[in-house]
Scaffold this motif. Sequence first.
Motif: not given
Length: 307
Positions: A264-265, A267, A276
Amino acid sequence: MTTLMPIGDVERHTGIPQATLRMWERRYGFPRPLRDEFGHRVYPPHQVERLLNIRRLMAQGHRAGKLLSGGGADLAALTDQQGAQERPRHVAIQLLRQYRFDEFRNLLQLRLMSLGLRRFVIDILAPLNVEVGEAWQHGWLPVRCEHAYSVQVAMLIQNALATLRTASGRPLVMLATPHGEHHALGNLMVQAILASMAAPCIQLGTELPMHEIEEGARECGADIVALSFSSFSARKHVAHTLGSLRAALPPSVEVWAGGSGVPADLPAPAGVRVFNALEPVEQAVADWRRRHGAEAPPLRQSAERSG
């Protein structure tokens, strides 16, 4: 003929690093790989299955040394005990574990008929995928039943897709998984959502080298290239693959990425859209059409099925 799995594939399949596999081999005598014609380690299916069980039990707090030094019977007993304690309640998973595949498929078919393809995929299949994965991770659902789940669900989706006329509008979406990705169900679910929105799709399948994906996108005139990554994908691999593909394609071609292997994080590079969950795909298609002045063509059932 027994399929032997190279050590890199074992790492992706089990989540156990190659260095750890070699250390266990030296220290505990397991796993016991064979060698291919080039002298590289390859592993038979029963050893990969045992490694999966070991990884599940380690996640529950068991020590690797005890699991590896004990006999296969001890490991099986622990696996059965753990699985019994965490038996899932979803009736669909119970049917899978009991090999009642016709009943399983009929159960889902009823939900598909009542909800329609798009809502069925988003509201039923997406959460069920998570439950099946958890049942497998905790050892209650063996790999063979998890694979059977993918087969049964793929049959349902493909039969539903066959009732839709091939869309001729835009965007044209090309779906694939990169080299090393064996799981096709995620892309098939995305195709179902896109097809229900009259967005044409080209499904290229799994394990494609990057140059094949790039050339395919150019040859078919894709507006969007969508890649799926499973939970076995390493974060660096996902980031590198997306960056390489984005750099290789024209700016006019969007790159989409989704699946449980996309953090989800993460970049995402400019020009890459990360999903997601499945529901945002609907809005993404609508956004694309608005930006490009494209209208959705009417969606009709195929003459063969509707007449």
